[in-house]
Write an enzyme that holds these catalytic residues in place. Sequence first.
Site, short mmCIF file in Angstrom:
data_model
loop_
_atom_site.label_atom_id
_atom_site.label_comp_id
_atom_site.label_asym_id
_atom_site.label_seq_id
_atom_site.Cartn_x
_atom_site.Cartn_y
_atom_site.Cartn_z
CE LYS A 120 10.58 -12.26 -17.03
NZ LYS A 120 10.51 -12.19 -18.49
CG ASN A 143 6.55 -10.80 -14.67
OD1 ASN A 143 5.82 -9.82 -14.75
ND2 ASN A 143 6.90 -11.52 -15.72
CG HIS A 189 8.87 -5.49 -22.56
ND1 HIS A 189 7.53 -5.75 -22.78
CD2 HIS A 189 9.38 -6.57 -21.93
CE1 HIS A 189 7.26 -6.95 -22.28
NE2 HIS A 189 8.35 -7.47 -21.78
#
Length: 444
Positions: A120, A143, A189
């Site tokens: 990302k 982020n 996660h």
Amino acid sequence: MIVSPAFAGKRYAVLGLARSGLATVDALAASGAHVIAWDQREDARALVADKAELGDPMEMDLAGLDALVVSPGVPLNRHPVTCRARAAGVQIIGDIELFALARSSLPAHRVVGITGTNGKSTTTALIDHIVRTAGLPSRMGGNIGLPILAQAPLPEGGVYVLELSSYQIDLTFSLDCDVAVLLNITPDHLDRYDGFEGYVASKQRLFVMQSPDHPAIIAVDDAVTRRIADALPQTVPVTARSVAAEDQSRWPALQGPHNAQNVAVAKAVAEALGIAPETTAQALASYVSLPHRMQRVAEIDGVLFVNDSKATNAASTAPALAAWPPVDGRPRIHWILGGLAKSDSLDECAAGFPNIARGYTIGEAGPLFARLLGEASVPVTECELMVTAVAEAAAHAQPGDIVLLSPACASFDQFRDFEARGDAFAAAVAALRDKAGAETGAGA
């Protein structure tokens, strides 16, 4: 900072005063909202005492709030504030949702939103670089570590390029991206979700929020992303294979198969934004790696040192191991790995084992990873400490080899975060370079 009349006169509580929380308090207060803020750290509370009322959402009456704004780090599936907010009828949101609500008061602009498990940040920075190379105003945020509310608003025609984690998407409800991007999805996660499918659903929500005429650019290199792409009417499918056939040597900072995917996506985004292919090609050639992401730190006596500290799981390390295949049958990668393991296997890295000359393990996972590499017939040296691993790798490496820090682990056993781990690697390499320079000078 970004301010908006949409927040004026409203009441918000902000839980968590790290970078995004502090930016949220600043933006809301400057917009004329009444803000109640809280963080367990007294020093963090002191930073907002002149802008916000201090109050713990676990103790105060939440009734009457327009929203509770929480840090993405707050685990909504476990934190008791979730039940308190639900009982009070208060929506829990994040700073990206506030940005979405502020958009109508900003000069005309477009938003590119990028999500995925790996890649990302590089893709976000690459798209931002392409947009800037095209002469368009651009802002990175999200982020990637730059709170979007802290950024100055763009002039008309600007492009906001947002890196969006699943946690941030969970807290967002009205972000209609002009271009939305999905890179890949691998298990990660899972302590925050109801299994892998819960994590997948979180990523997919970025596209659910989109208008149907806004393109969803999806890298369909795995079964999960193909399934999501097939379910969307606005999908623009891309694949790393379309770039892997090209000469990646033209893009020095974008080596390896994972960067082939990043480039394929970035090209499609540029096309969707109306940027000319020749401008995109120029930007790909001039792009410089983000710190800690396949970052070329130094070359000493013909040995390249690469900092890929951001690779915190085996899936994100695997492409780095594929970036430098053997030459004349000789493996060239001296792999520094280890830390706080997220898994008890390195199976996702196994395809890259033939490219490894030797492994050097560090941290808590060091003994486990040394055993796994030994079972795979990969030579390995147990080092425990970063400085030892760098020295050992440099001693074994030959000209043309690569010393690669790509840990396949979290950093929290020995370091504050992956940035601190990468900085430690760079410092150890700098010490080697200084020593090599001193020895060269002494012999002159």
